[in-house]
Design an enzyme around this catalytic site. Structure first.
Site, short mmCIF file in Angstrom:
data_model
loop_
_atom_site.label_atom_id
_atom_site.label_comp_id
_atom_site.label_asym_id
_atom_site.label_seq_id
_atom_site.Cartn_x
_atom_site.Cartn_y
_atom_site.Cartn_z
N LYS A 229 -65.85 -78.01 -128.47
CA LYS A 229 -66.52 -78.36 -127.48
C LYS A 229 -68.06 -77.41 -127.18
CE LYS A 229 -63.97 -81.68 -125.84
NZ LYS A 229 -63.27 -81.67 -124.86
N ARG A 269 -55.43 -80.01 -128.14
CA ARG A 269 -55.97 -80.94 -128.93
C ARG A 269 -56.98 -80.57 -129.95
NH1 ARG A 269 -60.28 -84.56 -128.66
NH2 ARG A 269 -59.86 -86.73 -129.21
#
Length: 292
Positions: A229, A269
């Protein structure tokens, strides 16, 4: 092959969920796995590397991404489900469409990962409710694939009046209540605070990670998706890493994975399964030692 989904839901160790993007424009691996044979091979490789779950996404959710046609999304997803289900894979489907979820569950997928948390397609929770053995990941996000205004992704949805932890927690619990009202059972639900979704900066995401115990206390398993991210790169840059590349982001993600495992996350994840598998193993052992 029968898979005990109750055991998956109730896992005492943190699981590793590998990301399989069958998209053209995902931010880190768009276009790599569009071919069904390539997608199958990559899914099998992640399983060999230690992935407990494969999360299949056929529509990018990065800020500004264009929506994929419903028929195209379904075709992409079912091609990979049909390839990997016979291999005994636990398959999660990253979709916000009820029709895609229904078809995937019918073909052998077991988990629906809805980044809108039941808000983009109100029929999706009803689909999950019809499959009693399936699991439903309810994620927090205010954007719902609508795009973001201005130069900062999700800047228009990232103002948290009472603080990011309190507002995200309260909004996520309201989403869970709505999903329960639609017929999904509590034992099917997993929650995800949605790192990076309506949360563009370090100042949004780090407090949520530090508050993992609070989300755990809600009584539902918690999925954390920090992998690659934007805020991970920002964390590295703030620490003096010059222009963090994908490998350094994966290393930082592994560190986050270890911390999440130590604090009892249900799953992480990730894109690089092998790195986070080892990190999660350490975190699981650390937590087990502390609990002994």
């Amino acid at each position: 092959m029968s898979i005990d989904m109750k055991a998956i839901h109730d896992s005492r160790r943190t699981l590793v969920m590998g990301v399989l993007n069958i998209t053209e424009d995902s931010f880190s691996d768009g276009g790599l796995w569009l071919d069904p044979a390539a997608a199958k091979a990559y899914g099998e490789a992640m399983m060999k590397d230690g992935a407990d779950i494969i999360d299949i996404g056929a529509e990018s959710t990065r800020p500004g991404a264009k929506r994929v046609g419903e028929a195209d999304e379904k075709t992409r997803v079912l091609g990979v489900v049909d390839a990997l289900a016979p291999e005994g894979a636990v398959l999660s489907i990253d979709t916000t469409r009820a029709s895609v979820a229904s078809a995937a569950l019918e073909h052998g997928a077991q988990i629906i990962n809805d980044v809108s948390g039941g808000q983009l397609d109100r029929e999706l929770p009803h689909v999950v409710a019809d499959y009693a053995e399936s699991l439903y990941i309810v994620q927090h996000w205010r954007g719902w694939l609508a795009g973001a205004a201005g130069n900062v992704p999700d800047a228009d949805t990232s103002v948290y009046e009472h603080g990011v932890v309190r507002d995200v927690y309260d909004e996520l619990m309201r989403q869970v209540d709505a999903v329960l009202a639609a017929g999904v059972r509590a034992e099917q639900i997993i929650i995800d605070p949605g790192l990076g979704f309506s949360k563009p900066g370090v100042e949004h995401n780090l407090p949520i990670l530090k508050a993992l115990d609070r989300f755990n206390a809600a009584g539902y398993p918690v999925l954390i998706g920090a992998s690659r991210k934007r805020f991970v790169g920002a964390l590295l840059a703030d620490a003096g890493v010059d222009e963090p590349d994908m490998a350094s982001k994966d290393n930082a993600t592994a560190a986050i994975s270890a911390l999440c495992a130590e604090h009892g996350a249900w799953a992480v994840r990730v894109h690089d399964v092998a790195k986070s598998r080892d990190a999660v193993a350490v975190g699981n052992a650390w937590r087990g030692c502390a609990d002994a």
